[in-house]
Write a protein that holds these residues in place. Sequence first.
Motif, PDB file in Angstrom:
ATOM      1  N   SER A 136     -25.921  25.992   6.117  1.00  0.00           N
ATOM      2  CA  SER A 136     -25.454  26.816   4.797  1.00  0.00           C
ATOM      3  C   SER A 136     -23.927  27.324   5.280  1.00  0.00           C
ATOM      4  O   SER A 136     -23.299  28.357   4.695  1.00  0.00           O
TER       5      SER A 136
ATOM      6  N   TRP B  51     -26.041  31.206  -0.838  1.00  0.00           N
ATOM      7  CA  TRP B  51     -25.248  30.363  -1.700  1.00  0.00           C
ATOM      8  C   TRP B  51     -25.128  30.902  -2.939  1.00  0.00           C
ATOM      9  O   TRP B  51     -25.888  31.686  -3.609  1.00  0.00           O
TER      10      TRP B  51
ATOM     11  N   ARG C 186     -21.613  32.740  -0.641  1.00  0.00           N
ATOM     12  CA  ARG C 186     -20.805  31.630  -0.264  1.00  0.00           C
ATOM     13  C   ARG C 186     -20.334  30.524  -1.552  1.00  0.00           C
ATOM     14  O   ARG C 186     -21.249  30.632  -2.423  1.00  0.00           O
ATOM     15  N   ASP C 187     -19.423  30.093  -1.366  1.00  0.00           N
ATOM     16  CA  ASP C 187     -19.018  29.195  -2.616  1.00  0.00           C
ATOM     17  C   ASP C 187     -19.120  29.988  -3.914  1.00  0.00           C
ATOM     18  O   ASP C 187     -19.681  29.448  -4.731  1.00  0.00           O
TER      19      ASP C 187
ATOM     20  N   SER D  34     -15.257  28.709  -1.467  1.00  0.00           N
ATOM     21  CA  SER D  34     -15.736  27.456  -0.918  1.00  0.00           C
ATOM     22  C   SER D  34     -14.817  27.102   0.406  1.00  0.00           C
ATOM     23  O   SER D  34     -13.601  26.945   0.152  1.00  0.00           O
TER      24      SER D  34
END
Length: 839
Positions: free
Chosen positions: A81, A163, A201-202, A250
Motif C-alpha cells: 500500500s 486507500w 492514499r490516492d 497519488s
Amino acid sequence: TPTPITPPSPPASRFPLLRRRRPPQGARIHLREMDACFSTQLIDGDGVFNVLGLENFMKEVKLGECGLSYAVVSIMGPQSSGKSTLLNHLFRTNFREMDAFKGRSQTTKGIWLAKAHNIEPCTLVMDLEGTDGRERGEDDTAFEKQSALFALAVSDIVLINMWCHDIGREQAANKPLLKTVFQVMMRLFSPRKTTLLFVIRDKSKTPLENLEPILREDIQKIWDGVPKPHAHKETPLSEFFNVEVVALSSYEEKEELFKEQVVSLRDRFQHSIAPGGLAGDRRGVVPASGFSFSSQQFWKVIKENKDLDLPAHKVMVATVRCEEIGNEKVASFTADEEWQQFEEAVQNDYVPGFGKKISNLLDRCLSEYDTEAIYFDEGVRTSKRHQLESKLLQLVKPAYQNLLDHLRTRTLEAFKESFDKSLEKHGFAVAARNCTQAILEKFDKGSEDAAIQQVKWDPSKVKDKLKRDIEAHVASVCATKLSELCAKYEAQLTKALAEPVEALLDSASEETWPAIRKLLERETKTSVSGLESAVVSFELDEATQKELLSKLECHGRSVVESKTKEEAGRVLIRMKDRFSTLFSRDADSIPRVWTGKEDIKAITKTARSASMKLLSTMAAIRLDEDGDNIENTLSLALVDTARPGTTDRSIQSFDPLASSSWERVPEEKTLITPVQCKSLWRQFKAETEYTVTQAIAAQEANKRNNNWLPPPWALAAMAILGFNEFMTLLKNPLYLGVIFVVFLVGKAIFVQLDIAKEFQNGFLPGLLSLSTKFVPTIMNILKRLADEGQRPAAPERQREMELQPKSSRNGSHSNVTSAGSSSITSSENGPEYSSPVSH
C-alpha cells in the motif's frame, strides 16, 4: 519486578548490523541523509528480535543521551500500500520499496527501524510488515497481531495507511486492520493514549471534509463492535486514541503534488512531543536508554501471548535500567583513579580532607546516575539511587574506618607526647585533664574533616576506644609514677631504718626495742608525710591514697623485721663478739692483762649475761608494746642456773626452754625458739670456753713470773754459808777483777739471750730456748772481739763514735735473736697468752 530476560542474539548472517538500502527510484535524497537514518531490521519475519542490531543502532544514533526527548512513529497498512514509500519521503529514511515493474509482492518482512532525518526531537520510525499478504496466507494472522500490539505498545504515533477508495466499504481492507488494532489495544491493561493518524492514499476528487466523517463513523462502529473488558465496556474511543485524518494524492500520478503534501505533513512531526503536538499523552514512555530493554521485554511478553500492563512494564524497565546504571556507576567509581589513590593512601596513614574529597566523588557519581536515570519511574529511580548510594558507601566505609583508626593512632601518640611535656609543668591530674580535653577536641576536628556528607556515620565508637586508650595510658603512667614515688620513699625509709636498727640490735639492751619502735614511728611518719604531699597532684581517691600510705607503713615494719631476721641469723657470732669484747677489755675498752688480780669468774658471768641479753633481744620481734618474759626465762635457764636449795641441775624437774614457742609471743613474731636458744647457748659456751681457759692459764703464768727469786730462807742460808768466801774476796783484790770480768761477760750474755723474757713463759720452756741460743751467742761475742782486735788504733773520739753504733747493732741483734728465739719457743711449746685476742 519481572526479571529481564535477554533473548539470544540471532546469527550474524540473519541480521546485518546496519543494513543499508538504496534510495527508491525517482527520490532525490542526498546520500548523507540516507546514511544518517541507520536502517536496521528490528524483528525478522520469524519473530526473532535483533538485540545486537538494536544496541548498535542506539549507539549510532546516540539514543541513550535523549532521555525522554524522543518519539516513536510506526506505520500499519495492507501489503503493497506504499507504506515504505511514504516513510522514505516523509522522514527521509531508506526503507526498501516495492518495484512496481516486477509485480506486487511482499517487500518488508518483519519490522524495520530507522532514524528520521532532521526532525526534532529524535524520531524513530518503524516500518511494519503489511497485513493481508499473500505470502502469509489467510489464516496466518498471528504475526500481524503481534506486530500491531508491539507498535501500539512502543509508539507515540501510529500511521494507518489506507486507500481512499476503501472508505465507506463494509468489507474493505481497512476494517480487518482496524479491528486488529482495537482488539490488541484491549490487551493493554493500562494503555497510554496513542495518536492514530489515518493517511488516505490516492485521494480522489471527493473533499476530505466529506471523507473524514465517513471514516470516523466506520472507526466508531469498529470500536463499538470490538469485545472489551468489563472495566472498559463504556470507555469511549477518545480515551485510548487521538484520531487524526490526512489525505495524500497519488504518488504515481501526481508525484509533485504528493511530495508537496508530504513536506507539509512532515512539519507536523517537528516537536511532536511538545504540548499540543502530534504525539499522545506519553504516560507510559520509557527513557531512551531503556528503549532496547523495554522493546525486548514487550516482544517477549507478546510472543508468550500474555497481556501487557504498561505501568508495570514501565516499572520493570526502570528497575532493570536503573540497576544497570547503578552497577555501571559502582564500577566506574571503583575504577576511578582518584578513588584508588585515596583508598591506597588511607591504608598507610591519615589523609587530610578525606571527607570533602570523597563526598565530591560520591556527588559526582550520584549526579551522573541522576542524569542518566532522570526519566525513569521516580519511585524506582529513587529506590535504585538509594541502593547505589548504599553500595558506594559500603565501598567507602572500610577506607573511612581505616582513616578513623589512623586518626585515633595519631591523636593517641600526640596525647602521649603532650602529656609527657605537660607533666614537667603541671600536676599529674591537671596535665591528664588538659591533655585529654585537647586531644579529644583534636579528634573531633579530625572526624569532622573525615565526615562524608552523604551519610552520618557516628565516630563515637572510635572516640570511645580512643578514650579507653588514653585512660589506659594515663593509668599506666600513673601506676609508673606512683610506683617510682613509692619506691623512692621506701628506699629513703629503708636507708633511714636499716643501719640504725642494726646498731640498736647490736647494743642489745632493755631500751633496744623501745628505741627501734620510736625510730620506726618517727621515720615512717616522715616518709608517709612526704609521700602524702607528693601524691596530692594525682588527686587519688581516698581509698587508693590510704592504701599507698598503708603500704609504706608496712614497708617500714618489713624493713625492721627483715633486718631483725638477718641479725637473728648471725646471733651466735654477735654473742661471741659481745662476750669477747666484754671479757677481753675493761670498762675503758683497754685490753686486759691477766696479772692475777682479776676476778675471771665474775667477768665471765658478766660477759655471758650480756650475750644472753643479746640472745633474748634477737629471739622475737617486739614492734608492738606487748610484754614478754623471754629475758627472764633465758636468764633463769642459762645464767642463773644455781637456784636456792638446788645444787644438782640433773634433778631439776622443769626446763623452761624445752618448748617451740615463747609465752605471749605469736609464732609469726618468733625469730629464735626456746629450743634453738638452748642449742645456741650450748654452742656459745663451747666456743667461748677456750677463751676463759686461756685467761686462767695466762693469770697463773703471770703469777709464776713474778715469783722467780729464791725463797728468803735460801737467801739467809747463802749469806751465812758464803761469809768466808766473801771475806776472801775482800782480802785479795785480784779475785774482784776476775769476778768483775766474769760479771761483764755474764751481763753481756744475759742481755744477748734476754733471759728475763725467756723465763716469763715458764722455767722449762725458757731453759730449752736458752739452750738452743747459748752456743751461737758465745760464738758471736768471740767473733766480734776478734774483729775489734784486728782494727788499727784510732783516736779516742773516733772510737767512741764507733762504739756507739756497735752497741746499737748489738742491741738490735740481741732483739732479733730474742724475737727469733721467742718465736721458736712459741712454735715448739705452744702460745701462752697474757690477754686473749678479740674475735
